[in-house]
Design a protein around this motif. Structure first.
Motif, PDB file in Angstrom:
ATOM      1  N   THR A 114       1.025  -1.080   0.080  1.00  0.00           N
ATOM      2  CA  THR A 114       0.086  -0.003   0.104  1.00  0.00           C
ATOM      3  C   THR A 114       0.881   1.440  -0.149  1.00  0.00           C
ATOM      4  O   THR A 114       0.535   2.186  -0.690  1.00  0.00           O
ATOM      5  N   LEU A 115       1.922   1.457   0.881  1.00  0.00           N
ATOM      6  CA  LEU A 115       2.741   2.552   0.947  1.00  0.00           C
ATOM      7  C   LEU A 115       3.364   2.804  -0.426  1.00  0.00           C
ATOM      8  O   LEU A 115       3.532   3.908  -1.093  1.00  0.00           O
ATOM      9  N   SER A 116       3.973   1.615  -1.101  1.00  0.00           N
ATOM     10  CA  SER A 116       4.660   1.817  -2.237  1.00  0.00           C
ATOM     11  C   SER A 116       3.770   2.194  -3.274  1.00  0.00           C
ATOM     12  O   SER A 116       4.004   3.127  -4.201  1.00  0.00           O
ATOM     13  N   ASN A 117       2.633   1.733  -3.212  1.00  0.00           N
ATOM     14  CA  ASN A 117       1.594   2.216  -4.290  1.00  0.00           C
ATOM     15  C   ASN A 117       1.193   3.540  -4.495  1.00  0.00           C
ATOM     16  O   ASN A 117       0.939   4.235  -5.246  1.00  0.00           O
ATOM     17  N   ASP A 118       1.041   3.998  -3.057  1.00  0.00           N
ATOM     18  CA  ASP A 118       0.640   5.652  -2.690  1.00  0.00           C
ATOM     19  C   ASP A 118       1.645   6.584  -3.089  1.00  0.00           C
ATOM     20  O   ASP A 118       1.727   7.674  -3.578  1.00  0.00           O
TER      21      ASP A 118
END
Ligand SMILES: C[S@@+](CC[C@H](N)C(=O)[O-])C[C@H]1O[C@@H](n2cnc3c(N)ncnc32)[C@H](O)[C@@H]1O
Length: 442
Positions: free
Chosen positions: A138-142
């Motif tokens: 999720t963090l990488s995606n954001d």
């Protein structure tokens, strides 16, 4: 509006940035309508919840009590049934929640901070975006969404250090249009292409990530690294070990339970890991965190870049913090190992001393999550998003998420941020200080 993301505005023209930020706000409020949903990752069929416990029991029967570090490693990353190897542990249906899973604002602030530091270094390319322990991705995606928005993905690639093949496939589903496991033709065990068209790679260790200017992030990664525990008895440190609890009746009920015992004498680990003059009665040390900090330092000083370490922790004064979480409740770490997350607070003083011992490295912090997020402008982002939301329920949800990140009795105080740079950046920082870290040099 020039107070919004003030640090980024230092390096890009105000008007251009303003327009871009407005576009970003539209983009994210649209995403917010769909609200962050916790997709369910199918669990691999593990019929035997006691597998890890049985393995540990056999190990102890064969060679005697084991260290807490050995226990933690077995429980979390045992290839057959370790906690991280077979389940999606995050979110409402899981065992715990992390900041990136709460709201995309968290990842956005980190992404903008990374872009700003990258620009200060002269916008070098190619860019290696590296995440250690990416959970659901999720963090990488954001981060990729923001990088894409600011058009900085040219010659960028994403490198994920993930020990769990199960979670790597969950990350691939979130991040990629396609991905596949690789045959043995390189260090990456999985490859894919992100929704934004950049290459994504998965590795078991940081050392395997190829050379390149690095923007590295480790969020709730260090707390999962195995700790050795020590207890001071009459002036000498004995190691806390784990043994089978023979008196306990729970095994008859189908539950395995272990117990703590103390080593009779000092152990090789207590001799090497306890600092001279240590005054605490109880000490926890994660040797892997020293090793990985050294690898981060080597990479950053040789190849350029920045590392941001975010985790819950203390500054050398924590004592007995080893604990377990199951279904959002703290549980006994010695009961039914493999069914709950194990964690220990990160010793930021230890990390800082590892980085500080390298004269080519500049280490800043730790600052609290509250300080970092408010100094980087989270409140303006929040206000901006608030103004685009009409629905009362969604507005309350956004407000709750915002408060959860920064309230001192939630995640604001306990979570700390540490930044690592090559020492050559010092001169630049005299003119353009590092946002988020201005209040707390250690
Ligand atoms: C507590 S979760 C954090 C997930 C994510 N960073 C977040 O904040 O939502 C820990 C992550 O680190 C991974 N991990 C744990 N130990 C690891 C190790 N030794 N090497 C690589 N990854 C590891 C886990 O599989 C998981 O993805």
């Amino acid at each position: 509006m020039n107070y919004f993301y003030p640090f980024l505005i230092m390096s890009i023209s105000k008007l251009k940035m303003f327009k871009q930020l407005l576009r970003l706000s539209k983009l994210t409020s649209k995403n917010l309508k769909q609200s962050r949903n916790y997709y369910t990752v199918k669990r691999k069929a593990i019929n035997d919840e006691q597998y890890v416990a049985k393995q540990i029991k056999q190990k102890i029967q064969a060679k005697g009590p084991i260290t807490v570090a050995e226990y933690m490693k077995e429980v979390l990353v045992n290839p057959m049934a370790g906690y991280y190897m077979h389940k999606d542990m995050l979110g409402e249906s899981g065992d715990f929640i992390t900041s990136p899973e709460i709201t995309q604002m968290f990842g956005e602030m980190i992404a903008v901070w990374l872009i700003n530091e990258w620009q200060k270094a002269g916008s070098p390319r190619p860019i290696h975006i590296i995440e250690l322990g990416p959970g659901r991705g999720t963090l990488s995606n954001d981060i990729l969404n923001v990088f894409n928005h600011f058009k900085v993905l040219h010659k960028a690639s994403l490198h994920l250090v993930e020990v769990s093949p199960f979670l790597s496939s969950a990350q691939a589903r979130r991040l990629c249009i396609q991905s596949s496991l690789t045959s043995n033709d390189g260090p990456a065990y999985r490859r894919g292409t992100s929704h934004h068209g950049i290459p994504v790679f998965w590795y078991n260790t940081l050392e395997e990530v190829p050379s390149g200017y690095s923007l590295l992030i480790a969020h709730e990664f260090f707390d999962a690294l195995p700790v050795h525990k020590f207890h001071q008895v009459h002036g000498s440190f004995k190691e806390v070990l784990i043994d089978i609890d023979t008196k306990d009746e729970s095994e008859k009920r189908g539950e395995y339970k272990f117990r703590y015992v103390l080593s009779r004498h000092e152990t090789p680990m207590s001799k090497t890991l306890i600092r001279k003059g240590e005054t605490r009665d109880h000490v926890e040390v994660a040797p892997d965190s020293i090793l990985i900090s050294q690898q981060i330092a080597e990479r950053i000083k040789k190849l350029g870049g920045v590392a941001l370490i975010c985790d819950y922790g203390h500054y050398g004064n924590g004592t007995d913090t080893f604990r377990a979480f199951k279904e959002h409740k703290q549980v006994d770490p010695l009961v039914m190992p493999g069914t709950a997350d194990l964690t220990a607070d990160v010793d930021f003083k230890l990390l800082c001393s590892t980085f500080d011992s390298d004269k080519d490295i500049l280490c800043m912090g730790p600052v609290t999550q509250r300080e970092f997020l408010l100094e980087t402008g989270l409140q303006y982002r929040f206000e901006m998003l608030k103004n685009t939301i009409k629905d009362g329920k969604r507005l309350k949800n956004l407000t709750d998420c915002y408060n959860y990140l920064i309230d001192n009795d939630k995640m604001g105080e306990r979570f700390k941020f540490l930044a690592v740079f090559p020492a050559v950046m010092k001169k630049i920082f005299e003119r353009c200080p590092v946002v988020g870290f201005q209040t707390a040099p250690h």
